[in-house]
Design a protein around this motif. Structure first.
Motif, short mmCIF file in Angstrom:
data_model
loop_
_atom_site.label_atom_id
_atom_site.label_comp_id
_atom_site.label_asym_id
_atom_site.label_seq_id
_atom_site.Cartn_x
_atom_site.Cartn_y
_atom_site.Cartn_z
N ARG A 14 3.55 18.48 12.50
CA ARG A 14 3.16 19.62 12.17
C ARG A 14 3.89 20.30 11.01
O ARG A 14 2.90 20.27 10.29
CB ARG A 14 3.39 20.92 13.04
CG ARG A 14 2.74 20.44 14.57
CD ARG A 14 2.63 21.65 15.73
NE ARG A 14 3.95 21.68 16.38
CZ ARG A 14 4.88 20.88 17.06
NH1 ARG A 14 4.23 20.39 17.78
NH2 ARG A 14 6.09 21.41 17.49
N ALA A 18 1.47 21.27 6.99
CA ALA A 18 1.97 22.53 7.20
C ALA A 18 2.28 22.72 5.77
O ALA A 18 1.63 23.27 4.50
CB ALA A 18 2.75 23.60 7.81
N SER A 240 0.03 31.69 2.37
CA SER A 240 0.48 30.38 3.11
C SER A 240 2.34 31.16 4.71
O SER A 240 2.42 30.81 5.59
CB SER A 240 0.59 29.26 2.87
OG SER A 240 -0.01 29.47 2.21
N THR A 241 2.39 32.31 4.64
CA THR A 241 3.13 32.61 4.90
C THR A 241 2.76 34.30 5.86
O THR A 241 2.11 34.96 5.57
CB THR A 241 4.55 33.04 4.20
OG1 THR A 241 3.92 33.67 3.13
CG2 THR A 241 4.95 31.85 3.13
N GLY A 242 3.57 34.68 6.80
CA GLY A 242 3.48 36.00 6.84
C GLY A 242 4.56 37.35 6.11
O GLY A 242 4.37 38.35 6.46
N VAL A 275 -3.96 37.61 9.92
CA VAL A 275 -2.71 37.60 10.09
C VAL A 275 -1.38 39.27 10.14
O VAL A 275 -0.94 38.86 11.37
CB VAL A 275 -2.13 36.68 8.57
CG1 VAL A 275 -0.67 36.29 9.00
CG2 VAL A 275 -2.89 35.82 8.80
N ARG A 301 -0.12 33.56 13.86
CA ARG A 301 1.46 33.17 14.23
C ARG A 301 1.40 33.55 15.33
O ARG A 301 3.14 34.02 15.72
CB ARG A 301 2.10 34.56 13.17
CG ARG A 301 1.33 35.00 11.61
CD ARG A 301 2.41 35.15 10.65
NE ARG A 301 3.71 34.15 10.58
CZ ARG A 301 4.09 33.33 9.83
NH1 ARG A 301 2.39 33.22 9.00
NH2 ARG A 301 5.20 32.58 10.09
N HIS A 329 -4.08 24.74 11.70
CA HIS A 329 -3.81 26.12 12.42
C HIS A 329 -2.69 25.49 12.91
O HIS A 329 -2.09 24.85 13.87
CB HIS A 329 -4.72 26.10 13.75
CG HIS A 329 -6.42 26.93 12.91
ND1 HIS A 329 -7.16 26.54 12.48
CD2 HIS A 329 -6.13 28.19 12.42
CE1 HIS A 329 -7.76 27.43 11.65
NE2 HIS A 329 -7.49 28.93 11.98
N GLU A 331 2.27 25.67 12.11
CA GLU A 331 2.68 26.29 11.94
C GLU A 331 3.87 26.13 12.07
O GLU A 331 4.50 26.00 12.63
CB GLU A 331 2.96 28.22 12.49
CG GLU A 331 3.95 29.26 11.72
CD GLU A 331 5.49 28.53 12.41
OE1 GLU A 331 5.88 29.48 10.93
OE2 GLU A 331 5.61 28.16 13.67
N GLY A 336 2.08 28.07 6.99
CA GLY A 336 0.87 28.46 8.12
C GLY A 336 1.03 30.11 9.22
O GLY A 336 1.73 30.56 9.40
N HIS A 337 -0.57 29.34 9.91
CA HIS A 337 -0.26 30.79 10.45
C HIS A 337 -0.79 31.09 12.25
O HIS A 337 -0.90 31.87 12.68
CB HIS A 337 -1.58 31.45 9.89
CG HIS A 337 -0.91 31.77 8.98
ND1 HIS A 337 -0.34 33.23 8.47
CD2 HIS A 337 -1.99 32.17 7.70
CE1 HIS A 337 -0.38 33.42 6.92
NE2 HIS A 337 -0.71 32.55 6.48
N GLY A 338 0.04 29.73 12.88
CA GLY A 338 -0.50 29.35 14.17
C GLY A 338 -1.72 28.68 14.27
O GLY A 338 -2.44 28.32 13.95
#
Length: 396
Positions: A14, A18, A240-242, A275, A301, A329, A331, A336-338
């Motif tokens: 994973r 990512a 790509s990030t939250g 997101v 996420r 998909h 994280e 990534g966002h899950g």
């Protein structure tokens, strides 16, 4: 390669996926997406002046105060005092959750007129490069458009790439309110567009409002085109990030807290906006949001809809031609966002998006997605069509 993957743990796989996504994005879009946004001082100066200001020998409340506190303060003023504050501090009052709507609209018109004139002057200034004059001209045109007619501009902040929100319908009397939360590359210049207007926040919100009114003429609804957060620039590291979603979630929570209490609220979250909605969901007032609909989503996420810890119904849609389906998909370490919201294991109700034609087309007239969005916004769940052609009311 097969032997290498066999030796890696699922977590390592994973992580590699990512990271691969990030490097592909950066290789495609360059590093410009992670440069800091430019900052202007107008909003900062306005806030500083407000914090030192008074009205009738009274100190002004903190602009970060709860909407109820702001509402009580303005309720204690005379109409003339309220207009005076809007005139003296338009960049504050126009963005003040809890201030009277009419006063916010008035204040934002004053700000827009000021900045339209300033950008018009800059567009012919010999102190700017040709590119700078061109941007100034485009901004002047945008501000002029936002001033056209009786548009209801709920928020306006020219800082950096700019933030703005617009209301369709009567927000003060609406029984049902929808908030359209857009994704990447949304700013002042992309808030609306003349070609394929439904691909921009204004067109999305107007299409939804018109569809609601076509379904139920005279329905007491309002739709907010909410581009009042800083979105990622391009599909790069920011996307790509939250990080920007987390900042935007604070602003969305403030908006929701200021909406009329009698109204039922639905969120319609596109692309990176989904997101943001996923990050915001657990912190939104419990029971305040009826529906969260995500479309063209890279993830929320979380692993499952239940992890959003919301009482809202969660809906998801994706057009078969949407390129977002090619984004892994996953994280890992914040990248990534899950999980995929349209996957069976996620637990959202997957609705039809037939006719949407790619990533920006969900609000196009005649699409199943727009029809479904309108039914969700109106609370007519019996009329919502699932992707498999059945109804989507099981468990509601």
């Amino acid at each position: 390669m097969t032997l290498l993957y066999a030796r890696l743990s699922p977590t390592s796989i994973r992580a590699l996926l990512a990271l691969a996504v990030v490097f592909v994005m950066l290789g495609t879009t360059g590093w410009t997406a992670i440069r800091p946004h430019t900052v202007t001082s107008a909003r900062t100066a306005a806030l500083s002046s407000w914090m030192h200001g008074t009205i009738g020998h009274r100190r002004l409340p903190s602009p970060d105060a709860a909407p109820a506190t702001i509402a009580r303060f303005f309720a204690s003023l005379t109409a003339a005092q309220g207009r005076s504050l809007a005139r003296r501090y338009p960049l504050v009052v126009g963005n003040l959750n809890g201030a009277p709507l009419a006063l916010r609209y008035r204040a934002n018109r004053l700000s827009l007129a000021r900045f339209r004139a300033a950008e018009a002057a800059r567009s012919v200034s010999d102190k700017l490069t040709p590119a700078g004059r061109q941007v100034a001209g485009r901004l002047s045109h945008r501000y002029a458009s936002l001033l056209d007619g009786q548009r209801q501009i709920l928020s306006f902040d020219p800082t950096g790439a700019g933030r703005v929100a617009e209301v369709f319908g009567d927000l003060s009397t609406a029984a049902r309110i929808s908030v359209v939360v857009p994704g990447v590359d949304t700013d002042m210049l992309t808030f609306e567009r003349s070609i394929k207007p439904y691909a921009a926040p204004v067109g999305m919100a107007k299409a939804l409002y018109d569809a609601e009114q076509a379904d139920v003429p005279g329905a007491r609804t309002a739709v907010i085109a909410w581009a009042d957060y800083t979105t990622p620039s391009g599909v790069g590291l920011d996307a790509s990030t939250g990080t920007l979603a987390e900042r935007g979630a604070v602003r969305l929570k403030a908006l929701v807290g200021a909406l009329p209490r009698q109204a039922e609220v639905s969120l319609f979250c596109h692309s990176y906006g989904s997101v943001l909605c996923g990050v915001a969901a657990p912190d939104l007032p419990r029971g305040r949001i009826d529906d969260i609909t995500v479309f063209g989503s890279p993830g929320m996420r979380v692993r499952r809809a239940a992890d959003l810890h919301t009482t809202a119904h969660v809906w998801a849609a994706r057009d078969e031609g949407d390129w977002i389906s090619d984004v892994p998909h996953v994280e890992f370490a914040g990248l990534g966002h899950g999980a995929d919201p349209v996957s069976g294991s996620f637990g959202a109700r997957v609705i039809s998006a037939a006719g949407a034609s790619g990533h920006p087309g969900y609000f196009a007239p005649g699409t199943a997605s727009l029809a479904n969005f309108a039914e969700i916004a109106l609370g007519d769940y019996q009329a919502v069509a699932c992707k498999d052609g059945t109804g989507c009311t099981a468990g509601l």
